[in-house]
Design an enzyme around this catalytic site. Structure first.
Site, PDB file in Angstrom:
ATOM      1  CB  THR A   1      -0.884   0.015   1.275  1.00 52.75           C
ATOM      2  OG1 THR A   1      -1.487  -1.265   1.458  1.00 52.75           O
ATOM      3  CG2 THR A   1      -1.974   1.066   1.207  1.00 52.75           C
TER       4      THR A   1
ATOM      5  NE  ARG B   1      -8.401  -7.982   0.382  1.00 54.93           N
ATOM      6  CZ  ARG B   1      -7.400  -7.180   0.735  1.00 54.93           C
ATOM      7  NH1 ARG B   1      -6.935  -6.293  -0.135  1.00 54.93           N
ATOM      8  NH2 ARG B   1      -6.856  -7.260   1.938  1.00 54.93           N
ATOM      9  CB  VAL B   2     -13.075  -3.916  -0.666  1.00 50.15           C
ATOM     10  CG1 VAL B   2     -12.716  -2.545  -0.110  1.00 50.15           C
ATOM     11  CG2 VAL B   2     -13.748  -3.791  -2.028  1.00 50.15           C
TER      12      VAL B   2
ATOM     13  CB  THR C   1       0.758  -0.498   4.738  1.00 52.35           C
ATOM     14  OG1 THR C   1       1.276  -1.540   3.906  1.00 52.35           O
ATOM     15  CG2 THR C   1       1.819  -0.112   5.753  1.00 52.35           C
TER      16      THR C   1
ATOM     17  CG  ASP D   1      -6.441  -1.905   5.547  1.00 51.54           C
ATOM     18  OD1 ASP D   1      -6.014  -2.626   4.627  1.00 51.54           O
ATOM     19  OD2 ASP D   1      -5.725  -1.086   6.137  1.00 51.54           O
TER      20      ASP D   1
ATOM     21  N   GLY E   1      -5.145  -6.508   5.341  1.00 48.42           N
ATOM     22  CA  GLY E   1      -6.303  -5.628   5.425  1.00 48.42           C
ATOM     23  C   GLY E   1      -7.472  -6.179   6.192  1.00 48.42           C
TER      24      GLY E   1
END
Length: 308
Positions: free
Chosen positions: A175, A203-204, A226, A206, A229
């Site tokens: 990230t 997929r999502v 980072t 954090d 998630g």
């Protein structure tokens, strides 16, 4: 006018030290310092924390070394789905996008959601339309393709076929992000990611979940996370740091350390955070081998780090 502070990260999914080359390490440091310079240029001219964090993150999104924007990883079906979020500590306004492909800088798409809509998180065609209406530049798929990320996808898929557990943090997560306190005392956070190599489509993580991977509140702190998630979401990591400061009277350093080392570290939550408090103090804890990170303040020079 008071002093400003800025921190950036390029992900906790660092290349393992024994496989890092001198040339590649130098390139990572150069990328972090370019991001710091972009944010510093804003803050040094009394610009806003929000302008500073988005400027810094844009630089990292444009650098194919980092897992965001141009360097985003691929899903298991060979596509790229990017998430990003911003939050303004003065107003607690926030904007986020998830699963997008096309805007050159997803972080600017997230900011457009905050500034141009009544919503916080948008996905799908409407998220892209908000970015188009804001006049943001778009790119086709070849712009975002990097051989390094494609090869990582193929290696990960082969490991799955062979029944090998993938524990390499460089493939598991990555990230970019920035947090800042500006000369007016306002805080902001920005985070952007391509997700995990070979993640399930849709997929999502954090990053766009406000309070999990991104958070800012002038009374306490601004945080960009980072790492793994799903664990950051379940432990509400970024907001938990702020809650410990607000309700338990902990310092930024103590609150961030507890969340990263205890809450996350004890529950398969590999990763780290960068955070800044209302006084401009910075904290950058991580519980894995390394985290690409850098800092600059009104009183200190540019500093960048990868390992401990």
């Amino acid at each position: 006018m008071t002093k400003f502070s800025l921190a950036v990260h390029g992900g906790a999914g660092t290349i393992l030290r024994h496989t890092m080359t001198d040339d590649l390490e130098a390139r990572y440091h150069a990328g972090l310092r370019r991001a710091l310079q972009a944010g510093h240029d804003v803050l040094a001219h009394a610009g806003s924390a929000m302008d500073a964090v988005t400027a810094a993150v844009c630089v990292l999104e444009d650098d194919p070394l980092f897992n965001a924007g141009r360097g985003a990883v691929f899903t298991s079906d060979g596509q790229q789905e990017m998430d990003a979020a911003v939050m303004d500590g003065a107003t607690r306004k926030a904007g986020a996008v998830a699963g997008v492909m096309g805007p050159r800088n997803p972080i600017l798409a997230a900011r457009s959601v905050m500034e141009r809509t009544d919503h916080v998180l948008l996905i799908g065609p409407n998220a892209l339309q908000v970015a188009r209406d804001a006049g943001l530049p778009f790119e086709d798929a070849p712009y975002f393709f990097t051989q390094q990320r494609w090869d990582a996808l193929q290696a990960t898929l082969q490991m799955r076929r062979d029944g090998i557990d993938d524990t390499d943090p460089a493939r598991r997560h990555g990230t970019v992000g920035a947090v800042a306190r500006d000369a007016h005392g306002n805080l902001a956070a920005a985070t952007s990611t391509g997700g995990m190599t070979a993640k399930s489509p849709g997929r999502v993580g954090d990053t766009p979940v406000i309070g999990a991977g991104t958070y800012a509140d002038n009374e306490t702190c601004a945080v960009s996370g980072t790492g793994h998630g799903e664990i950051f979401i379940r432990w509400h990591a970024a907001a938990e740091i702020a809650a410990r400061m607000r309700h338990a009277g902990q310092t930024l350093a103590d609150a961030a350390h507890h969340v990263v080392m205890e809450d996350l570290g004890s529950n398969d939550g590999s990763g780290g955070v960068i955070a800044v408090d209302a006084q401009g103090n910075l904290s950058l804890p991580f519980n894995c081998e390394g985290m690409y990170r850098g800092t600059v303040t009104q009183d200190s020079d540019f500093k960048s780090y990868i390992y401990r």
